[in-house]
Design a protein around this motif. Structure first.
Motif, PDB file in Angstrom:
ATOM      1  N   LYS A 369       0.838  -1.212   0.000  1.00 19.57           N
ATOM      2  CA  LYS A 369       0.000   0.000   0.000  1.00 19.57           C
ATOM      3  C   LYS A 369       0.867   1.254   0.000  1.00 19.57           C
ATOM      4  O   LYS A 369       0.456   2.302  -0.484  1.00 19.57           O
ATOM      5  N   ALA A 372       1.383   1.972  -3.540  1.00 24.46           N
ATOM      6  CA  ALA A 372       0.109   2.437  -4.124  1.00 24.46           C
ATOM      7  C   ALA A 372      -0.192   3.866  -3.706  1.00 24.46           C
ATOM      8  O   ALA A 372      -0.799   4.616  -4.469  1.00 24.46           O
ATOM      9  N   GLU A 373       0.233   4.229  -2.499  1.00 22.51           N
ATOM     10  CA  GLU A 373      -0.070   5.586  -2.005  1.00 22.51           C
ATOM     11  C   GLU A 373       0.956   6.632  -2.452  1.00 22.51           C
ATOM     12  O   GLU A 373       0.782   7.821  -2.176  1.00 22.51           O
ATOM     13  N   SER A 374       2.012   6.177  -3.120  1.00 27.20           N
ATOM     14  CA  SER A 374       3.044   7.138  -3.530  1.00 27.20           C
ATOM     15  C   SER A 374       2.478   8.119  -4.561  1.00 27.20           C
ATOM     16  O   SER A 374       1.518   7.799  -5.280  1.00 27.20           O
ATOM     17  N   LEU A 375       3.058   9.280  -4.618  1.00 22.57           N
ATOM     18  CA  LEU A 375       2.566  10.343  -5.493  1.00 22.57           C
ATOM     19  C   LEU A 375       2.540   9.892  -6.950  1.00 22.57           C
ATOM     20  O   LEU A 375       1.570  10.119  -7.681  1.00 22.57           O
ATOM     21  N   GLN A 378      -0.344   7.500  -7.462  1.00 20.42           N
ATOM     22  CA  GLN A 378      -1.639   8.163  -7.319  1.00 20.42           C
ATOM     23  C   GLN A 378      -1.952   9.010  -8.556  1.00 20.42           C
ATOM     24  O   GLN A 378      -3.099   9.088  -8.982  1.00 20.42           O
ATOM     25  N   THR A 379      -0.916   9.631  -9.136  1.00 18.93           N
ATOM     26  CA  THR A 379      -1.111  10.413 -10.369  1.00 18.93           C
ATOM     27  C   THR A 379      -1.612   9.492 -11.476  1.00 18.93           C
ATOM     28  O   THR A 379      -2.534   9.819 -12.217  1.00 18.93           O
ATOM     29  N   LEU A 381      -3.212   6.664 -11.075  1.00 16.70           N
ATOM     30  CA  LEU A 381      -4.574   6.207 -10.763  1.00 16.70           C
ATOM     31  C   LEU A 381      -5.622   7.266 -11.096  1.00 16.70           C
ATOM     32  O   LEU A 381      -6.727   6.938 -11.531  1.00 16.70           O
ATOM     33  N   SER A 382      -5.259   8.528 -10.879  1.00 11.62           N
ATOM     34  CA  SER A 382      -6.229   9.585 -11.168  1.00 11.62           C
ATOM     35  C   SER A 382      -6.560   9.632 -12.667  1.00 11.62           C
ATOM     36  O   SER A 382      -7.643  10.040 -13.057  1.00 11.62           O
ATOM     37  N   ALA A 388      -7.997   2.016 -10.814  1.00 11.80           N
ATOM     38  CA  ALA A 388      -7.950   2.362  -9.384  1.00 11.80           C
ATOM     39  C   ALA A 388      -8.873   1.458  -8.571  1.00 11.80           C
ATOM     40  O   ALA A 388      -8.584   1.124  -7.414  1.00 11.80           O
ATOM     41  N   ASP A 392      -8.035  -0.834  -5.190  1.00 13.29           N
ATOM     42  CA  ASP A 392      -8.845  -0.887  -3.968  1.00 13.29           C
ATOM     43  C   ASP A 392      -9.185  -2.330  -3.604  1.00 13.29           C
ATOM     44  O   ASP A 392      -9.094  -2.733  -2.447  1.00 13.29           O
TER      45      ASP A 392
END
Lengths: 461, 313
Positions: A369, A372-375, A378-379, A381-382, A388, A392
């Motif tokens: 995780k 997965a939470e790294s910037l 996350q970019t 995933l957006s 995304a 989850d």
């Protein structure tokens, strides 16, 4: 009389071979001040390029180890590996995606991570991995494999078709199996008496997913018992059989078999052959590519969504997980180097950014995780909301094929039985068949267990 | 002196054949003996083989009785051989006879009919996977005029040449059809044999008033019988050894529901997926005995139907 032409051709050929040989030897050369880590994998094409890039980045970051990646065909991989282990010259690291961890761990063909790294490091790795990723590598209380990429299955749906059938907007999640059945029925279409569109049809290979979702377990780890005839698994199989009874075995076989493996544009969801289909995260790229083509052509863009498996009686289990894992073969020359590469790939010890870069390049689900939470991720995933969703789902309790000796055969036998149930109009006594399968597999596993493993034999010597 | 020369000559002979002998010993005799020993052992490639008596053979016997595992593979192989060998024999003979007709473009026709045999098995398998796709395949496109529900081929478990599902063709029938694609090799041998038949035999038959069918029945077939016999034995061995095409069309599992699980694939799965080398060796030995008995039976029966230059031996 000398004949110069053949001699010149011969010399030319010899020169080409010499230059070619020299080039190969140069590209494969490990720096003298580094220890070589031989890594066997089966990736090729675009995935192979991603792997080569990870290896390049690792090698650039290192002063001690140098990874040499060798791509090999998957079908003879196991045979070559076992011959290399018995021959005493195995690779230092391999990648696998079959349910073999328990079997190879029991036989002693692979090292547990506790044997090659400190207890603290292994504990850190266990904490680092998502529970679903960890579950793919733990056997008998030890970590024998480290997951490097998760495969999560979920229900893709064609939003236009489902909305039209329901006459209202599509729910974010399915409440129950009944709701899925209802949507399946509404979306199934016949033209002139011929089946032209399937609402949903269970894939025979996915009793492994539906069994746990119905609340079943395929193996009782505490008592070492095969539990294929678990009532919940029988219920799941009965539910799958219901689709065959409604649609007919012929239609099921015509539509289902091989559909899973149709690549890229042929993904049956894109051809409107299905309204809902169970598949993995890699299909997101196919969907996005198809949407891009529609946009370029100025055509209407079909919207797609994804649901987790409905929670009928979930008991905490949300689906079935598999994935790629790293294994270190017994007698590997450079197990420590392999461990360093594993840490780099998975992002442990400050390598989150590298790991995120790898996952973005391959379209792979991170095993931690923290990655997965790294910037960076996350970019990504957006920009890819459908993907995304899978990230989850990976964080929920997904269960793997049991990690037991003989699991490959267990996996195959279950799939064979479900295919028979789904593709044949003959009435099959599910309880009796699952009972028989359970006995056969129990006998098989007990037989494997009754013999000393490779590690034990080596220790005796 | 002469004795010394003979000695040198003898040793030179052995020296010249030694590479072959070495190959025979290492690549044939050793695996042959080792597999026999392993068939009585539990062996997983990693640990030393452990003697377990006749357990594997008992398991094979019980699987034959239950129709599961090896029993299923045996039935599938028998079905495949029993359907594909006669069909390919008939087709190869018919093609050879037709290609022997003196017509314009004979050489082109011969080349065209032989060409498919030169296509690698992997390419052939992929081609047939598409041709026999039940929904989008070209073959079912044609058959849809005759069938309400066209055959499932590689995706079905049905057996078209059986009473349970007559003319509903499944995966084994697909494999059979695929084997006919490679009939060119047999055809070529028949063609060579046809050219060897003495023309005076046909002339004599014509003088006796024999028609085309009678000439074919009483001259061509008997004269071809040694070749039919040879191809029959070869066909049985090839059926039992069929692997590449089965592996490709069934994604290496014998799917759907083990309907295309032939013995060679069953052996491969046991040895290299389940690491049951002992059991796989026992299968190989049962197969060896089975093939030896079949060949022996064929040789015995050949006395009644094989004619060498018109004489039965």
């Amino acid at each position: 009389m000398a004949r110069p032409l053949p001699i010149v051709i011969l010399l030319l050929l010899a020169g080409i071979v010499a230059v070619w040989g020299a080039t190969i030897s140069l590209t494969n050369e490990t720096p003298l001040d580094r220890e070589e880590v031989v890594f066997w994998h089966f990736w090729s094409g675009s995935d192979g390029e991603v792997v080569n890039d990870v290896v390049r980045r690792f090698n650039a970051s290192q002063s001690d180890y140098y990874v040499r990646a060798v791509s090999m065909p998957g079908n003879n991989f196991d045979m070559k590996l076992f011959l290399s282990i018995t021959g005493g010259d195995p690779p230092d690291l391999i990648n696998q995606d079959d349910p073999i961890v328990g079997d190879w761990a029991f036989r002693g063909a692979i090292y547990s991570m506790e044997e090659i790294a400190s207890v603290e490091e292994v504990e850190n790795m266990k904490d680092w991995l998502l529970p679903s990723a960890r579950s793919l590598g733990e056997y008998d209380g030890r970590l024998y494999a480290v997951c490097n990429g998760l495969d999560i299955r979920a229900l893709y749906f064609n939003r236009e078709l489902v909305e039209e059938a329901l006459g209202r907007s599509v729910p974010d999640e399915l409440e129950s199996i009944e709701q899925l059945d209802m949507i399946a029925e509404l979306c199934t279409q016949y033209t002139d008496g011929e089946l032209t569109q399937i609402g949903y049809l269970p894939d025979p290979r996915r009793l492994w997913a539906w069994g746990p979702v119905f609340g079943g377990d395929f193996y009782d780890e505490q008592n070492g018992q095969v539990t294929a005839s678990d009532e919940a698994i029988i219920s799941a199989l009965q539910w799958m059989q219901g689709y065959r009874q409604r649609l007919g075995a012929n239609a099921v076989a015509t539509y289902r078999q091989n559909d899973q493996s149709l690549p890229n544009k042929m993904f049956p969801l894109l051809a409107n052959r299905y309204a809902v289909i169970l598949d993995g995260q890699w299909r997101v790229r196919d969907i996005e590519a198809a949407q891009k083509v529609s946009r370029t052509r100025g055509e209407p863009v079909t919207r797609y969504g994804v649901w987790p498996l409905p929670a009928e009686s979930r008991q905490g289990k949300t689906g079935w997980v598999n994935g790629n894992v790293f294994l270190v073969p017994r007698h590997a020359n450079n197990a420590q180097g392999a461990w360093e590469f594993i840490k780099f790939w998975t992002g442990l010890e400050g390598h989150e950014k590298d790991a995120a870069e790898t996952c973005v390049a391959g379209g792979w689900i991170p095993v931690s995780k923290h990655v997965a939470e790294s910037l960076e991720f996350q970019t990504y995933l957006s920009e890819h909301p459908l993907f995304a969703r899978f990230v989850d789902f990976a964080a929920t309790e997904q269960v793997p094929t049991p990690l037991v000796p003989g699991a490959s055969r267990y996996y195959r036998e279950v799939n064979n039985l479900v295919q028979r149930v789904m593709y044949d109009d003959e009435v099959v006594d599910l309880t009796a068949e699952l009972n028989m399968l359970e006995q056969t597999m129990q006998k098989h596993i007990d037989r494997i267990r009754s013999h000393p493993s490779f590690a034990e034999e080596q220790a005796d010597e | 002196m002469a004795a010394e020369a003979r000695g040198i000559q003898r040793w030179s002979g052995w020296l010249f054949v030694s590479p072959w002998l070495l190959g025979l010993a290492l690549l044939f005799v050793y695996p042959f003996v080792a597999s026999l020993i392993w068939s009585f052992s539990e062996y997983d490639l990693l640990t030393s083989p452990r003697y377990i008596g006749t357990d594997h053979y008992e398991r094979i016997a019980s699987e034959i009785v239950q129709g599961k595992g090896f029993g299923k593979a045996l039935w599938n192989t028998f079905y495949y051989a029993a359907v594909s060998i006669p069909l390919s024999t008939i087709m190869a003979i018919c093609l050879a006879v037709m290609l022997n007709w003196q017509v314009r473009g004979q050489a082109i026709f011969r080349t065209l009919f032989y060409l498919p045999s030169m296509v690698p098995m992997v390419a052939t398998s992929i081609l047939w996977l598409w041709l026999l796709d039940p929904r989008d395949g070209m073959v079912n496109g044609l058959l849809s005029f005759f069938y309400e529900a066209p055959p499932l081929w590689f995706q079905g478990i049905q057996e078209g040449v059986s009473t349970s599902s007559p003319f509903q063709f499944g995966s084994k029938d697909g494999l059979t059809l695929m084997s006919l694609w490679g009939v060119g090799n047999f055809m070529l041998i028949y063609l060579a044999a046809l050219g060897d038949i003495d023309g005076s035999l046909y002339q004599a038959a014509e003088l006796d008033g024999a028609g085309s069918f009678q000439k074919f029945r009483h001259i061509t077939l008997p004269m071809l019988s040694p070749i039919i016999f040879f191809n029959l034995i070869l066909g049985i061995i090839q059926s039992v050894q069929a692997f590449t095409q089965v592996y490709l069309v069934s994604e290496g599992t014998g799917q759907p529901a083990e309907s295309s699980l032939l013995i060679s694939l069953q052996l491969f799965l046991a040895a290299f997926r389940d690491l049951e080398m002992g059991y796989a060796s026992a299968i190989a030995w049962v197969l060896f005995v089975f093939l030896a008995l079949m060949t022996w039976g064929l040789f015995r029966s050949s006395r009644n139907w094989v004619h060498y230059r018109g004489v039965r031996i």
